[in-house]
Write a protein that holds these residues in place. Structure first.
Motif, PDB file in Angstrom:
ATOM      1  N   VAL A  29      -4.597   1.257  14.808  1.00 18.07           N
ATOM      2  CA  VAL A  29      -4.918   0.718  16.134  1.00 18.07           C
ATOM      3  C   VAL A  29      -4.525   1.706  17.229  1.00 18.07           C
ATOM      4  O   VAL A  29      -5.245   1.878  18.225  1.00 18.07           O
ATOM      5  CB  VAL A  29      -4.202  -0.640  16.337  1.00 18.07           C
ATOM      6  N   ASP A  30      -3.399   2.386  17.044  1.00 18.96           N
ATOM      7  CA  ASP A  30      -2.907   3.331  18.053  1.00 18.96           C
ATOM      8  C   ASP A  30      -3.656   4.654  18.029  1.00 18.96           C
ATOM      9  O   ASP A  30      -3.521   5.456  18.959  1.00 18.96           O
ATOM     10  CB  ASP A  30      -1.413   3.576  17.819  1.00 18.96           C
ATOM     11  N   GLY A  31      -4.447   4.903  16.976  1.00 18.47           N
ATOM     12  CA  GLY A  31      -5.164   6.161  16.870  1.00 18.47           C
ATOM     13  C   GLY A  31      -4.362   7.262  16.226  1.00 18.47           C
ATOM     14  O   GLY A  31      -4.802   8.424  16.203  1.00 18.47           O
ATOM     15  N   LEU A  32      -3.186   6.942  15.698  1.00 17.54           N
ATOM     16  CA  LEU A  32      -2.364   7.943  15.035  1.00 17.54           C
ATOM     17  C   LEU A  32      -3.027   8.456  13.769  1.00 17.54           C
ATOM     18  O   LEU A  32      -2.868   9.618  13.392  1.00 17.54           O
ATOM     19  CB  LEU A  32      -0.988   7.347  14.708  1.00 17.54           C
ATOM     20  N   ILE A  33      -3.781   7.577  13.113  1.00 16.99           N
ATOM     21  CA  ILE A  33      -4.568   7.952  11.936  1.00 16.99           C
ATOM     22  C   ILE A  33      -6.010   7.539  12.190  1.00 16.99           C
ATOM     23  O   ILE A  33      -6.275   6.720  13.070  1.00 16.99           O
ATOM     24  CB  ILE A  33      -4.023   7.285  10.646  1.00 16.99           C
ATOM     25  N   PRO A  34      -6.972   8.096  11.451  1.00 16.88           N
ATOM     26  CA  PRO A  34      -8.372   7.694  11.643  1.00 16.88           C
ATOM     27  C   PRO A  34      -8.559   6.193  11.389  1.00 16.88           C
ATOM     28  O   PRO A  34      -7.789   5.575  10.660  1.00 16.88           O
ATOM     29  CB  PRO A  34      -9.126   8.535  10.600  1.00 16.88           C
ATOM     30  N   ARG A  35      -9.593   5.631  12.009  1.00 22.05           N
ATOM     31  CA  ARG A  35      -9.891   4.207  11.842  1.00 22.05           C
ATOM     32  C   ARG A  35     -10.072   3.869  10.363  1.00 22.05           C
ATOM     33  O   ARG A  35     -10.815   4.551   9.647  1.00 22.05           O
ATOM     34  CB  ARG A  35     -11.162   3.860  12.621  1.00 22.05           C
ATOM     35  N   LEU A  36      -9.392   2.836   9.912  1.00 23.77           N
ATOM     36  CA  LEU A  36      -9.450   2.465   8.502  1.00 23.77           C
ATOM     37  C   LEU A  36     -10.762   1.752   8.164  1.00 23.77           C
ATOM     38  O   LEU A  36     -11.253   0.959   8.972  1.00 23.77           O
ATOM     39  CB  LEU A  36      -8.279   1.531   8.146  1.00 23.77           C
ATOM     40  N   PRO A  37     -11.336   2.027   6.994  1.00 24.73           N
ATOM     41  CA  PRO A  37     -12.467   1.212   6.526  1.00 24.73           C
ATOM     42  C   PRO A  37     -12.026  -0.245   6.395  1.00 24.73           C
ATOM     43  O   PRO A  37     -10.847  -0.535   6.166  1.00 24.73           O
ATOM     44  CB  PRO A  37     -12.805   1.814   5.158  1.00 24.73           C
ATOM     45  N   VAL A  38     -12.967  -1.162   6.521  1.00 27.16           N
ATOM     46  CA  VAL A  38     -12.645  -2.589   6.486  1.00 27.16           C
ATOM     47  C   VAL A  38     -11.883  -2.983   5.209  1.00 27.16           C
ATOM     48  O   VAL A  38     -10.885  -3.707   5.284  1.00 27.16           O
ATOM     49  CB  VAL A  38     -13.922  -3.442   6.657  1.00 27.16           C
ATOM     50  N   PRO A  39     -12.310  -2.520   4.007  1.00 32.29           N
ATOM     51  CA  PRO A  39     -11.549  -2.900   2.801  1.00 32.29           C
ATOM     52  C   PRO A  39     -10.092  -2.450   2.845  1.00 32.29           C
ATOM     53  O   PRO A  39      -9.194  -3.184   2.418  1.00 32.29           O
ATOM     54  CB  PRO A  39     -12.313  -2.203   1.667  1.00 32.29           C
ATOM     55  N   LEU A  40      -9.843  -1.236   3.380  1.00 23.34           N
ATOM     56  CA  LEU A  40      -8.459  -0.766   3.473  1.00 23.34           C
ATOM     57  C   LEU A  40      -7.664  -1.568   4.503  1.00 23.34           C
ATOM     58  O   LEU A  40      -6.483  -1.885   4.284  1.00 23.34           O
ATOM     59  CB  LEU A  40      -8.432   0.716   3.852  1.00 23.34           C
ATOM     60  N   MET A  41      -8.304  -1.905   5.620  1.00 26.97           N
ATOM     61  CA  MET A  41      -7.634  -2.736   6.623  1.00 26.97           C
ATOM     62  C   MET A  41      -7.280  -4.098   6.025  1.00 26.97           C
ATOM     63  O   MET A  41      -6.183  -4.631   6.253  1.00 26.97           O
ATOM     64  CB  MET A  41      -8.508  -2.908   7.861  1.00 26.97           C
ATOM     65  N   CYS A  42      -8.195  -4.663   5.246  1.00 29.29           N
ATOM     66  CA  CYS A  42      -7.923  -5.936   4.573  1.00 29.29           C
ATOM     67  C   CYS A  42      -6.727  -5.804   3.627  1.00 29.29           C
ATOM     68  O   CYS A  42      -5.873  -6.695   3.554  1.00 29.29           O
ATOM     69  CB  CYS A  42      -9.151  -6.408   3.795  1.00 29.29           C
ATOM     70  N   PHE A  43      -6.656  -4.680   2.910  1.00 26.64           N
ATOM     71  CA  PHE A  43      -5.563  -4.477   1.959  1.00 26.64           C
ATOM     72  C   PHE A  43      -4.216  -4.395   2.670  1.00 26.64           C
ATOM     73  O   PHE A  43      -3.241  -5.038   2.257  1.00 26.64           O
ATOM     74  CB  PHE A  43      -5.797  -3.201   1.140  1.00 26.64           C
ATOM     75  N   PHE A  44      -4.138  -3.599   3.748  1.00 25.65           N
ATOM     76  CA  PHE A  44      -2.860  -3.454   4.433  1.00 25.65           C
ATOM     77  C   PHE A  44      -2.479  -4.730   5.189  1.00 25.65           C
ATOM     78  O   PHE A  44      -1.285  -5.040   5.326  1.00 25.65           O
ATOM     79  CB  PHE A  44      -2.887  -2.244   5.365  1.00 25.65           C
ATOM     80  N   MET A  45      -3.483  -5.480   5.670  1.00 24.11           N
ATOM     81  CA  MET A  45      -3.176  -6.768   6.286  1.00 24.11           C
ATOM     82  C   MET A  45      -2.625  -7.730   5.245  1.00 24.11           C
ATOM     83  O   MET A  45      -1.671  -8.475   5.495  1.00 24.11           O
ATOM     84  CB  MET A  45      -4.428  -7.354   6.940  1.00 24.11           C
ATOM     85  N   TRP A  46      -3.217  -7.703   4.049  1.00 23.87           N
ATOM     86  CA  TRP A  46      -2.714  -8.529   2.944  1.00 23.87           C
ATOM     87  C   TRP A  46      -1.273  -8.135   2.603  1.00 23.87           C
ATOM     88  O   TRP A  46      -0.410  -8.993   2.425  1.00 23.87           O
ATOM     89  CB  TRP A  46      -3.604  -8.350   1.713  1.00 23.87           C
ATOM     90  N   MET A  47      -1.005  -6.838   2.496  1.00 21.74           N
ATOM     91  CA  MET A  47       0.329  -6.374   2.135  1.00 21.74           C
ATOM     92  C   MET A  47       1.361  -6.805   3.172  1.00 21.74           C
ATOM     93  O   MET A  47       2.460  -7.288   2.826  1.00 21.74           O
ATOM     94  CB  MET A  47       0.346  -4.850   2.001  1.00 21.74           C
ATOM     95  N   ALA A  48       1.022  -6.645   4.454  1.00 22.42           N
ATOM     96  CA  ALA A  48       1.961  -6.997   5.518  1.00 22.42           C
ATOM     97  C   ALA A  48       2.306  -8.483   5.470  1.00 22.42           C
ATOM     98  O   ALA A  48       3.478  -8.870   5.567  1.00 22.42           O
ATOM     99  CB  ALA A  48       1.367  -6.634   6.872  1.00 22.42           C
ATOM    100  N   ALA A  49       1.284  -9.307   5.300  1.00 21.25           N
ATOM    101  CA  ALA A  49       1.519 -10.753   5.269  1.00 21.25           C
ATOM    102  C   ALA A  49       2.162 -11.196   3.961  1.00 21.25           C
ATOM    103  O   ALA A  49       2.908 -12.183   3.933  1.00 21.25           O
ATOM    104  CB  ALA A  49       0.200 -11.492   5.488  1.00 21.25           C
ATOM    105  N   HIS A  50       1.864 -10.482   2.882  1.00 16.88           N
ATOM    106  CA  HIS A  50       2.407 -10.846   1.579  1.00 16.88           C
ATOM    107  C   HIS A  50       3.931 -10.747   1.563  1.00 16.88           C
ATOM    108  O   HIS A  50       4.604 -11.456   0.790  1.00 16.88           O
ATOM    109  CB  HIS A  50       1.814  -9.923   0.499  1.00 16.88           C
ATOM    110  N   ALA A  51       4.492  -9.898   2.401  1.00 13.45           N
ATOM    111  CA  ALA A  51       5.958  -9.787   2.498  1.00 13.45           C
ATOM    112  C   ALA A  51       6.579 -11.123   2.864  1.00 13.45           C
ATOM    113  O   ALA A  51       7.683 -11.459   2.410  1.00 13.45           O
ATOM    114  CB  ALA A  51       6.320  -8.728   3.542  1.00 13.45           C
ATOM    115  N   GLN A  52       5.874 -11.914   3.672  1.00 13.25           N
ATOM    116  CA  GLN A  52       6.404 -13.204   4.118  1.00 13.25           C
ATOM    117  C   GLN A  52       6.694 -14.123   2.939  1.00 13.25           C
ATOM    118  O   GLN A  52       7.667 -14.888   2.965  1.00 13.25           O
ATOM    119  CB  GLN A  52       5.398 -13.859   5.071  1.00 13.25           C
ATOM    120  N   THR A  53       5.868 -14.071   1.889  1.00  7.72           N
ATOM    121  CA  THR A  53       6.089 -14.950   0.735  1.00  7.72           C
ATOM    122  C   THR A  53       7.381 -14.591   0.008  1.00  7.72           C
ATOM    123  O   THR A  53       8.049 -15.470  -0.546  1.00  7.72           O
ATOM    124  CB  THR A  53       4.916 -14.878  -0.254  1.00  7.72           C
ATOM    125  N   PHE A  54       7.759 -13.314   0.005  1.00  6.64           N
ATOM    126  CA  PHE A  54       8.991 -12.898  -0.659  1.00  6.64           C
ATOM    127  C   PHE A  54      10.214 -13.394   0.119  1.00  6.64           C
ATOM    128  O   PHE A  54      11.156 -13.930  -0.467  1.00  6.64           O
ATOM    129  CB  PHE A  54       9.030 -11.377  -0.815  1.00  6.64           C
TER     130      PHE A  54
END
Length: 550
Positions: free
Chosen positions: A108-133
């Motif tokens: 989002v900040d532009g520090l890295i190139p814009r992520l493809p949608v599947p990769l964005m979905c994966f990292f969003m899943w990973m971030a939220a998945h921490a909550q279950t632990f």
């Protein structure tokens, strides 16, 4: 603070509460969803798809349940020594939280190139998945430590998780000054650092006293005070433009309130030590003077300090009602073969799925109905308050009725699902300020499901594999979210959207979607009533008898 004080179930409870207060970033998606949509060039359906992966990560906690069982149930037979215990589950969550949100922030900040949608979905899943632990370790350890008051402790833990969204937003408005990019970085760092600092305090203790309820009520009172304080702050921010210095002061007061459970833990541990000292004196033949014994009059007899009933003892008690005891103290595969599991699963789809669809789209609903940015941010914050009230209230109230009259907890699930259906109808109506009343009804009802479902799971299937079973049932939440957010809300919204920016204005944008979800929630009421009638004798003859016997 000495080492003995740190090694107690009260300090474990405080550490769990503090971690819960920091890890509810999945409920703040509305704060940064707009900038995520604009910087990555998404339409509404794509944004809803990403939010569904967030929901899958935040609610599909089978891995956390299996890990918790591996490091606790089998820890005593392991050669791993210090490499076992609930802290392992927290550490796994901390790693996922940081990696997921940090990569999203960098994109989002532009520090890295814009992520493809599947990769964005994966990292969003990973971030939220921490909550279950975080959540699995805190909730299951809480139920283990306070088995007689499962609904209350689950309500406290789930309630603080619900409040965490509003707390993080207060932190965001004070530190990030309304910059949603900085907020994503904030949620990458805060839960990670706090869980790593406190995780070693969260442990399981096989003791229980009659004094537990008094101190749990004190934790509950703190939660209610924090909820009231946050509500007042949110309303003031909605009415007035508060200067930065006032935000700093209100945030400092919030930190003080969040820290106050530590005092409750210290007091509870001191009373426990006093009871233990008195019992030692009595064993040695010392009889305290009347004025000395009065110091212990408020405490229960130390002989009431006892080990919790074992799983075998609970299973033996459950055989008093053989037709329902088949579902008691089972592992995941055994639970999957029962009717009650699937009734609970279907009711959860109807409740949590439609509730998540509401919070995921609350920004777009507000925009379509002409709400200002300040009002929308206030709605997101207030959702956390309503979510808390449901989580805390449903667990606490259902515990009262269970202890007094043996009421089966699925009845409360049916009541809250009917309220959820009404809330969806209110939002669909589109009348002036309907989102305030509608989000209140939906938020309270949604939060109630998160308190009731894990507790019902522990009562019907046992505590031994509770983490795995209730996290499996929780898969119903992202499954329902996908159905309602993408296939219903997102699809209908995109059909009605116009212009290059894919936006829609007016009541018609979401009316049909919420009428559909209202009908689904009503179907959930019927399913919950079936579960209630199937289990009411079990609650009367097994669960009610067990809590009174213990």
């Amino acid at each position: 603070m000495d080492r003995e004080m740190l090694k107690s179930k009260w300090m474990a409870t405080v550490a769990s509460i503090w971690i819960q207060c920091s890890c509810g970033a999945s409920y703040t998606f509305g704060i940064y969803s707009s900038i995520l949509k604009s910087t990555q060039g998404y339409d509404q359906s794509t944004l809803d798809t990403i939010s569904v992966f967030k929901d899958i990560g935040a609610n599909a906690g089978i891995l956390s349940g299996l890990l918790y069982s591996a490091v606790t149930l089998h820890g005593n037979h392991s050669r791993l020594g210090v490499f076992i215990g609930p802290w392992v589950v927290h550490a796994a969550g901390a790693i996922q939280c940081f990696l997921g949100y940090f990569v999203i922030w960098a994109s989002v900040d532009g520090l890295i190139p814009r992520l493809p949608v599947p990769l964005m979905c994966f990292f969003m899943w990973m971030a939220a998945h921490a909550q279950t632990f975080f959540n699995t370790s805190n909730v299951v350890s809480g139920v283990h430590n306070f088995g007689d008051y499962g609904g209350t402790i689950v309500g406290i833990m789930k309630g603080f998780l619900g409040l965490s969204g509003a707390m993080l937003i207060q932190f965001y408005e004070t530190v990030c000054l309304g910059n949603p990019k900085s907020f994503i970085l904030l949620v990458a760092l805060t839960p990670t650092l706090l869980s790593l600092l406190l995780m070693n305090l969260v442990r399981n203790y096989d003791t229980n006293t009659k004094e537990d309820k008094k101190h749990l009520n004190a934790f509950s009172a703190v939660a209610l005070i924090i909820a009231a304080y946050l509500t007042i702050n949110i309303l003031l921010e909605n009415i007035f433009t508060l200067p930065l210095w006032s935000r700093i002061i209100t945030f400092v007061v919030l930190v003080f309130l969040v820290g106050s459970p530590l005092g409750i833990a210290v007091r509870a541990q001191r009373e426990s030590c006093d009871r233990f000292a008195q019992s030692l004196l009595e064993e040695r033949g010392y009889k305290p003077k009347p004025e000395e014994s009065s110091e212990f009059s408020a405490a229960e007899d130390p002989t009431d300090y006892r080990a919790l009933p074992s799983g075998e003892a609970q299973a033996k008690a459950a055989t008093d009602y053989q037709s329902s005891s088949d579902e008691y103290d089972l592992n995941l595969l055994q639970a999957l073969r029962t009717v009650n599991f699937w009734l609970l699963f279907i009711a959860t789809i109807c409740g949590l799925g439609s509730g998540l669809a509401t919070v995921n789209n609350i920004s777009q609903i507000g925009e379509s109905l002409g709400y200002t940015t300040i009002e929308i941010n206030s709605l997101v914050s207030l959702w956390s308050i309503w979510n808390f009230l449901g989580r805390f209230g449903a667990g606490y109230v259902s515990d009262i009725f269970l202890h007094r009259s043996g009421w089966a907890r699925p009845l409360f699930m049916a009541i809250t699902l009917s309220t959820l259906s009404i809330g969806h109808i209110v939002i669909a109506s589109g009348f002036t300020k309907c989102l305030y009343l509608g989000s209140f009804l939906v938020g309270v009802s949604y939060g109630s499901q998160w308190s009731l479902m894990p507790t019902i799971s522990s009562e019907l299937f046992g505590v031994g594999h509770m983490g795995t079973i209730f996290n499996t049932i929780a898969i119903a939440s992202p499954l329902g979210s996908y159905i309602f957010s993408v296939r219903v809300v997102g699809y209908i919204y995109d059909k009605a959207a116009t212009g290059k920016d894919n936006t829609c204005s007016g009541t018609h944008c979401f009316m049909l979607s919420f009428l559909i979800m209202a009908a689904v929630a009503f179907f959930g009421v019927l399913v919950a009533l079936v579960l209630f009638f199937r289990t009411r004798r079990f609650y009367q003859e097994v669960v009610h008898r067990r809590v009174h016997h213990s």
